[in-house]
Write an enzyme that holds these catalytic residues in place. Structure first.
Site, PDB file in Angstrom:
ATOM      1  N   SER A  92       9.531  -4.703  -8.488  1.00 32.82           N
ATOM      2  CA  SER A  92       8.105  -4.535  -8.215  1.00 32.82           C
ATOM      3  C   SER A  92       7.275  -5.720  -8.715  1.00 32.82           C
ATOM      4  CB  SER A  92       7.627  -3.223  -8.833  1.00 32.82           C
ATOM      5  OG  SER A  92       6.334  -2.893  -8.401  1.00 32.82           O
ATOM      6  N   ASP A 152       1.670  -6.543  -4.446  1.00 33.19           N
ATOM      7  CA  ASP A 152       2.625  -6.951  -5.475  1.00 33.19           C
ATOM      8  C   ASP A 152       3.950  -7.316  -4.819  1.00 33.19           C
ATOM      9  OD1 ASP A 152       3.420  -4.385  -4.809  1.00 33.19           O
ATOM     10  OD2 ASP A 152       3.933  -3.825  -6.847  1.00 33.19           O
ATOM     11  N   ASP A 207       6.763  -5.991  -4.232  1.00 33.75           N
ATOM     12  CA  ASP A 207       7.462  -5.121  -3.273  1.00 33.75           C
ATOM     13  C   ASP A 207       6.513  -4.383  -2.337  1.00 33.75           C
ATOM     14  OD1 ASP A 207       6.496  -3.319  -5.186  1.00 33.75           O
ATOM     15  OD2 ASP A 207       8.167  -1.939  -4.897  1.00 33.75           O
ATOM     16  N   ASP A 231       4.062  -2.130  -2.658  1.00 29.64           N
ATOM     17  CA  ASP A 231       3.574  -0.752  -2.783  1.00 29.64           C
ATOM     18  C   ASP A 231       2.286  -0.665  -3.590  1.00 29.64           C
ATOM     19  OD1 ASP A 231       4.525  -1.214  -5.337  1.00 29.64           O
ATOM     20  OD2 ASP A 231       5.839   0.543  -5.411  1.00 29.64           O
TER      21      ASP A 231
END
Length: 445
Positions: free
Chosen positions: A101, A240, A242, A244
Site C-alpha cells: 500500500s 497511494d 495500490d 485504494d
C-alpha cells in the site's frame, strides 16, 4: 483469538525479513489455496503494485497455490480495488494483491479478497494461519493448478470505473492533476479521467520498482500541491501505491482529506438522491464530520480503524458511504471495498452537477484541529493496562473536558503507536499529543 500474521490489511513487512520471505509466502499461497479452494471454484486472481519485490512474491504465491491445486489468473500491475472487482467478474474463489500500500518500496505484503470482492473474514484468516502450521503437501500431478495471464485486465477495470458516474456526465472543462504515487494506478486512473473528458496532467506515473510512494501520492502531498498551482488546475487527485486511498487538493493548493471527501459525497447524495442511509467513519474521524452528518439528518457511526471494519459496520447498518480520514473511501453501491478512483469520480460528479469548486464543496464540514504523532516501538505495549500511559491520557482528558478527545491505538501495519488528540483549540491538541507521545516513547524504550 488473535491472529499471528494477519494485521488490519493482510500480511506486511520488510522484504527479506520474516514474514516477507519467499519461503513463507510460498507456504502462505499453499495454505490460502487449501482454505479458499474448499469454499468454491479453485481459481484465484493475483495482482500486484509496482515495487521491485513484487515479481519474487508473485512467483512464490504462484508456486504455493499451484501446489494446492488452485488455478491462477495473473493480472499484472493492478490497483487493489481492481483486483477486488476482477475477482468477482472471473467468479474466482479469491483475489490476492501483492502490495504494501502506502509503505516504501523496501516493504511488501499480501492481502486477500473473498469471492464477493470484500476483505476476508477474521475466521477465514484464522483458518489460513492454521494451515501455515501444517506440513506442505503437494497435490498429485494430475490435480496441480494452471496459470494464465490476463492481457486486458487494465482495460476491464477502466471501463468499470467509468460506469461509476452516469453516462451523460462529462468531465470536459476540468483540468485535473493526477498523482499516481508511481504505483499500480499509473496505467489506469489517468485514462479513466481523460476518457471521461477531463484535461489530465499525470505526475508520479513512471514507476521503476523503487520510487513507489517516494515523495508523492496520498501520503506526501507537497508535489501535488505544487503541481496544481503550476498547471493552474481545478483540483488534484492523489492516490497511494495500490490505489485504494484518495486525498485531494483544491485549486488553492489546500488539502482535502478523507473526512472532507466523505462529507462532500454524502452531501451530494443527500441533495440529489435523497440519501437516508447511515454513514460510517472510524475512531479517527474528525468530530466535524460527525457534526456535519448529524446536521444533514444522517446517523453517523464510528468503526475501528481499518477499511475492513468500516465495511463490516456499513453492512450491519445498511449504509452506503463510509471511510477513513486517511482516504480509504467506500462507496458501497459502486464497489465493495475502498477505491481511490471511484471515490474521486464521486467528488468530480458533485463538482460538475453543483457547478462549485472543490474548495467551496469542502465547506460542508468544519474540521476540528487534530494532532497525530506516530511513536515507533520495538516491542508491543498494552496501552489499556499501562498505568503511566493511562495517567497521561486521563490528565489530558480532564484538562480538555468536553472540548477535546484522546485516541491511542497500535498501527495494524507498522510498529507504531498512534497518538491522536482532537480539540477546539489547536494549541491544546499539540500540547497534549506531545505530552502523551513522550510518555509512550519512554515506556517503549
Amino acid at each position: 483469538m488473535s491472529r499471528k500474521y494477519f494485521g488490519t490489511d493482510g500480511i506486511r513487512g520488510e522484504i527479506g525479513k520474516a514474514p516477507m520471505t519467499p519461503d513463507f509466502v510460498l507456504k502462505l499461497g499453499w495454505a490460502a489455496g487449501k482454505v479458499l479452494a474448499a469454499h468454491g471454484t479453485p481459481l484465484v486472481v493475483i495482482g500486484k503494485d509496482t515495487r521491485i519485490s513484487g515479481y519474487m512474491l508473485e512467483s512464490a504465491l504462484e508456486a504455493g497455490l499451484v501446489a494446492a491445486g488452485v488455478n491462477i489468473r495473473l493480472l499484472g500491475p493492478m490497483p487493489t480495488p481492481g483486483v477486488a472487482y476482477l475477482t468477482t467478474t472471473f467468479r474466482a474463489s479469491a483475489g490476492i494483491v501483492v502490495s504494501a500500500s502506502h509503505n516504501p518500496y523496501q516493504d511488501n505484503g499480501v492481502k486477500f479478497f473473498s469471492a464477493e470482492g470484500t476483505k476476508l473474514s477474521d475466521e477465514t484468516e484464522h483458518e489460513i494461519e492454521e494451515y501455515l502450521e501444517r506440513e506442505l503437501v503437494t497435490v498429485s500431478s494430475d490435480k496441480l493448478g494452471k496459470v494464465e495471464r490476463v492481457d486486458d485486465a487494465a482495460g476491464r477495470y477502466i471501463e468499470f470505473c467509468k460506469r461509476a458516474i452516469p453516462s451523460h456526465i462529462t468531465l470536459e472543462g476540468l483540468r485535473i492533476v493526477v498523482d499516481c504515487a508511481n504505483g499500480a494506478t499509473y496505467h489506469v486512473s489517468p485514462d479513466v479521467f481523460s476518457e471521461l473528458g477531463a484535461d489530465v496532467v499525470k505526475i508520479a506515473a513512471k514507476p521503476d520498482g523503487f520510487n513507489i510512494n517516494d515523495g508523492c501520492g496520498a501520503t506526501s502531498l507537497a508535489l501535488l500541491q505544487k503541481s496544481v498551482k503550476e498547471y493552474r488546475a481545478d483540483l488534484g487527485i492523489a492516490l497511494d501505491g495500490d490505489g485504494d486511498r484518495l486525498m485531494m487538493v483544491d485549486h488553492k493548493g489546500e488539502v482535502v482529506n478523507g473526512d472532507e471527501i466523505l462529507a462532500i459525497i454524502a452531501a451530494h447524495r443527500m441533495q440529489n438522491e435523497g440519501l437516508k442511509e447511515d454513514v460510517v467513519g472510524t475512531l479517527m474521524s474528525n468530530l466535524g464530520l460527525e457534526k456535519a452528518m448529524v446536521e444533514m439528518g444522517l446517523n453517523f457511526h464510528r468503526a475501528d480503524v481499518g477499511d475492513r471494519y468500516v465495511m463490516e459496520l456499513l453492512r450491519k447498518s445498511g449504509g452506503i458511504l463510509g471511510g477513513e480520514s486517511s482516504g480509504h473511501i467506500i462507496v458501497r453501491d459502486r464497489i465493495a471495498t475502498g477505491d481511490g478512483t471511484i471515490a474521486a469520480l464521486q467528488v468530480l460528479y458533485a463538482v460538475i452537477v453543483s457547478g462549485k469548486s472543490l474548495h467551496d464543496l469542502k465547506q460542508v464540514m468544519t474540521k476540528y484541529p487534530q494532532t497525530l504523532i506516530n511513536v515507533r516501538i520495538n516491542n508491543k505495549i498494552d496501552l489499556k493496562d499501562n498505568k503511566e500511559i493511562q495517567a497521561a491520557v486521563k490528565d489530558a482528558e480532564s484538562q480538555m473536558g468536553n472540548s477535546g478527545r484522546v485516541l491511542l491505538r497500535a498501527s495494524g501495519t507498522e510498529p507504531l503507536i498512534r497518538v491522536m488528540v482532537e480539540a477546539v483549540e489547536e494549541k491544546h491538541t499539540k500540547q497534549y499529543a506531545q505530552l502523551i507521545a513522550d510518555v509512550v516513547e519512554k515506556v517503549a524504550r
